[in-house]
Scaffold this motif. Sequence first.
Motif, PDB file in Angstrom:
ATOM      1  N   LYS A 269       0.807  -1.219   0.000  1.00 52.28           N
ATOM      2  CA  LYS A 269       0.000   0.000   0.000  1.00 52.28           C
ATOM      3  C   LYS A 269       0.841   1.271   0.000  1.00 52.28           C
ATOM      4  O   LYS A 269       0.295   2.369   0.091  1.00 52.28           O
ATOM      5  N   VAL A 270       2.160   1.121  -0.117  1.00 53.21           N
ATOM      6  CA  VAL A 270       3.036   2.289  -0.004  1.00 53.21           C
ATOM      7  C   VAL A 270       3.855   2.535  -1.266  1.00 53.21           C
ATOM      8  O   VAL A 270       3.873   3.644  -1.804  1.00 53.21           O
ATOM      9  N   ASN A 271       4.524   1.523  -1.756  1.00 55.99           N
ATOM     10  CA  ASN A 271       5.467   1.724  -2.851  1.00 55.99           C
ATOM     11  C   ASN A 271       4.898   1.345  -4.219  1.00 55.99           C
ATOM     12  O   ASN A 271       4.717   2.196  -5.081  1.00 55.99           O
ATOM     13  N   GLU A 272       4.609   0.059  -4.404  1.00 57.74           N
ATOM     14  CA  GLU A 272       4.189  -0.386  -5.718  1.00 57.74           C
ATOM     15  C   GLU A 272       2.683  -0.331  -5.924  1.00 57.74           C
ATOM     16  O   GLU A 272       2.197  -0.448  -7.046  1.00 57.74           O
ATOM     17  N   LEU A 273       1.910  -0.138  -4.847  1.00 61.42           N
ATOM     18  CA  LEU A 273       0.448  -0.065  -4.926  1.00 61.42           C
ATOM     19  C   LEU A 273      -0.118  -1.240  -5.716  1.00 61.42           C
ATOM     20  O   LEU A 273      -0.833  -1.063  -6.704  1.00 61.42           O
ATOM     21  N   ASN A 274       0.205  -2.439  -5.257  1.00 59.47           N
ATOM     22  CA  ASN A 274      -0.317  -3.610  -5.948  1.00 59.47           C
ATOM     23  C   ASN A 274      -0.690  -4.690  -4.954  1.00 59.47           C
ATOM     24  O   ASN A 274      -0.478  -4.561  -3.741  1.00 59.47           O
ATOM     25  N   VAL A 275      -1.283  -5.749  -5.469  1.00 61.17           N
ATOM     26  CA  VAL A 275      -1.601  -6.908  -4.646  1.00 61.17           C
ATOM     27  C   VAL A 275      -1.156  -8.149  -5.414  1.00 61.17           C
ATOM     28  O   VAL A 275      -1.504  -8.324  -6.585  1.00 61.17           O
ATOM     29  N   LYS A 276      -0.356  -8.974  -4.765  1.00 59.95           N
ATOM     30  CA  LYS A 276       0.163 -10.195  -5.375  1.00 59.95           C
ATOM     31  C   LYS A 276      -0.578 -11.383  -4.766  1.00 59.95           C
ATOM     32  O   LYS A 276      -0.598 -11.549  -3.541  1.00 59.95           O
ATOM     33  N   ILE A 277      -1.187 -12.181  -5.628  1.00 58.67           N
ATOM     34  CA  ILE A 277      -2.034 -13.274  -5.155  1.00 58.67           C
ATOM     35  C   ILE A 277      -1.442 -14.617  -5.550  1.00 58.67           C
ATOM     36  O   ILE A 277      -1.067 -14.826  -6.714  1.00 58.67           O
ATOM     37  N   ASN A 278      -1.362 -15.514  -4.577  1.00 56.29           N
ATOM     38  CA  ASN A 278      -1.019 -16.911  -4.842  1.00 56.29           C
ATOM     39  C   ASN A 278      -2.323 -17.619  -5.192  1.00 56.29           C
ATOM     40  O   ASN A 278      -3.224 -17.738  -4.359  1.00 56.29           O
ATOM     41  N   LEU A 279      -2.455 -18.083  -6.425  1.00 56.17           N
ATOM     42  CA  LEU A 279      -3.712 -18.653  -6.900  1.00 56.17           C
ATOM     43  C   LEU A 279      -4.014 -20.027  -6.304  1.00 56.17           C
ATOM     44  O   LEU A 279      -5.106 -20.572  -6.523  1.00 56.17           O
ATOM     45  N   GLY A 280      -3.078 -20.603  -5.588  1.00 56.39           N
ATOM     46  CA  GLY A 280      -3.339 -21.856  -4.911  1.00 56.39           C
ATOM     47  C   GLY A 280      -3.181 -23.091  -5.767  1.00 56.39           C
ATOM     48  O   GLY A 280      -3.204 -24.218  -5.264  1.00 56.39           O
ATOM     49  N   GLN A 281      -3.037 -22.911  -7.070  1.00 54.08           N
ATOM     50  CA  GLN A 281      -2.838 -24.035  -7.970  1.00 54.08           C
ATOM     51  C   GLN A 281      -2.260 -23.514  -9.280  1.00 54.08           C
ATOM     52  O   GLN A 281      -2.267 -22.306  -9.540  1.00 54.08           O
ATOM     53  N   LEU A 282      -1.794 -24.423 -10.086  1.00 52.76           N
ATOM     54  CA  LEU A 282      -1.227 -24.067 -11.382  1.00 52.76           C
ATOM     55  C   LEU A 282      -2.332 -24.080 -12.433  1.00 52.76           C
ATOM     56  O   LEU A 282      -3.035 -25.079 -12.590  1.00 52.76           O
ATOM     57  N   TYR A 283      -2.508 -22.935 -13.130  1.00 54.48           N
ATOM     58  CA  TYR A 283      -3.523 -22.832 -14.179  1.00 54.48           C
ATOM     59  C   TYR A 283      -2.853 -22.906 -15.541  1.00 54.48           C
ATOM     60  O   TYR A 283      -1.842 -22.249 -15.790  1.00 54.48           O
ATOM     61  N   ALA A 284      -3.440 -23.707 -16.436  1.00 54.68           N
ATOM     62  CA  ALA A 284      -2.908 -23.822 -17.795  1.00 54.68           C
ATOM     63  C   ALA A 284      -3.276 -22.595 -18.614  1.00 54.68           C
ATOM     64  O   ALA A 284      -4.240 -21.875 -18.301  1.00 54.68           O
TER      65      ALA A 284
END
Length: 675
Positions: free
Chosen positions: A99-114
Amino acid sequence: MALRRNLRTALSGLILALPLTLVPIAAAQTEQASPIDITHYKINAELLPDAHTLKATATVTLKALKQTQSAVLEMNGSLAISSVKAADGKTALQFIQDKVNELNVKINLGQLYAAGSDITLTFEYAGPLATPEGGPIADTRLAYVGPEGSYLFYASRWFPFHGYAADRATSEISLTVPANWTVAGHSVNAVAPVTNKDGRKTFTFVETQPVLTGSFAAGQFITRTINSGGMQIDLSVLPGSEARVQEFGQEIAQILQFYNDRFGRYALGSRFVIAEVDDETLESYTGAGIAFLAHKTFVSEKPLPVDDLAREVAYQWWGQAVGLKSFDDAWLSQGLAEYSSVIYRESQQSASEFHETLSEIIELALAFEQEAPIARAPAQLNDQSPAYRSVVLYKGAYVYHMLRTTMGDEKFFNLIKSYYSTFKGQNASIDDFEALTNKVAGSNLRGFYGLWIDSTGVPEFKVEYSIIRTKEGKFKVRGTVRQNMDSFRGPVGLALEAEGGREAKTTVDLRGTSADFELSSDGKPLDVVVDPENRYLRISDAIRTSVIVRRGIQHFQREEYAEAEEQFRGALKVNPRSSWAWYNLGQLFMEQRNWQKARDAFTESLNNDLLPSWLEVWSYIRKGNAWDAEDNRDRAVAEYNKAKETGNSYNGAQQAVDKYLGQPYKKERSVQPSN
């Protein structure tokens, strides 16, 4: 890339305006290689004005462009995400929000998507939207929730998105607001608001074609509708601004019709929305099917901002209907939107007035031309800076004009129409536009793009000549035109000014650094004018003076008065007879309430070259204002009458004269510098 805290750009709905268009934050700067594409948003948001708070649930549908198990989205730093859930609505996914520098959200999708897989994520988030904090511009808010009225711009990242200016998606967005509020936004089909059990209302907006979605305003709006040329124009303004709704609406209707005829039909249905916002945000901003104008735009004393309206409406074609593959292609939207405004002005001006318009654009374009080439400006310049606007908007607009003079009107406007019809609903790059240019022109214009888009520098033309008296008592002028750029080549016009007026014209094909010419006249030759039609972006001693003044105006607008005076006086060292430099110096003294110095400067403006010609009427008006400010009404009226005698009505001059003859000038705090 530009600094994180700039908008990339405020004028774009991309764009802009200017809006002309934001800050890819650091992670977003590598997003071109990111393996996802957002295809749809379903958002339910509540505005809590008294608490200055937004609460929302956003369900985002993504498509994996290649095999992946993670996703990175952009998000406003003032909004805290409480959870991210998978498609089943239950499985909580791990995420990290910066919330300070890159203003982003990184999400671990929990599985590998093709590659090709659809991914659905649901975000729960809330937070205050009262200041610029958390947004892409450090000192300007792009989202606000408050009791006076609220607005949410796409550029503010009030919902999680991916790939600024290229993030086209369909959407269904619902906003819940107080019972006595309405929400201004674009929707492909009108959806009636729903009254909830608690008395609040929910407004829903649906976009069935992919657009840069998510721009709205809300408040106790007064809404007026104008129907013209098959278009419905809804203008939503706050109490106190309704007096100018008809005036604005009629001009916008005319602009829309002009662009429909010139470029191709407006792509977002048959409805266009204008909404008023406060003065703590950008003066103008454009979203899909909607444009936002700051409150000060509607002030009754100000002339209608036709140029700004024409540019903002043009973003519906360039930036919205035709998007960008990346923000580095901003010239395609911002430069073309500005040139669309120039074309609209041309349709309403005489030849001499349009010549002055081109001269104005040249000066604006050259103020910071050496800072970066057009193609690199989005990466090298802060897009909220005067340098960025100079290079991308104004030099960008003039490059389109030069492309027009190079190709000819018929081919140029065929190019623009073809560009629109080919890429409508898609994203385009500068390379795409260049390839289309070559196809329409029937020749390779790489040299043109290399000189004007990929490089900095403009030619400076100078002439040397001698005058010969013929046996018949007439005159011949023989000479050489020289220029300083080996890379420049093209036809250059020359005109002979003689006693009795302009007598002769010729064109030389300048393929090196010099070319010879000969002109004849009946009257005594006075001067040889190079490029009299303003075909090229070029520098000269006169333009050099004007460019220095332009820099001073930029300082003036930022209230950097010492720096502004330094620039104006620097211009006078180059050309002591520059009325424009004297006039702006007078404007500066008016702002500082130094009435005597202001009158002296306006007197100098009147006694010197009076270029451009409108300086005469406005110097008399401002001189009268300075007398009024000291309660010397007789002297003030005398100056206003002189202004009236000129008959010049440039920029509402005669209306201003009538106003000040009717009532004395008030000691206002802010005087706008000249354009």
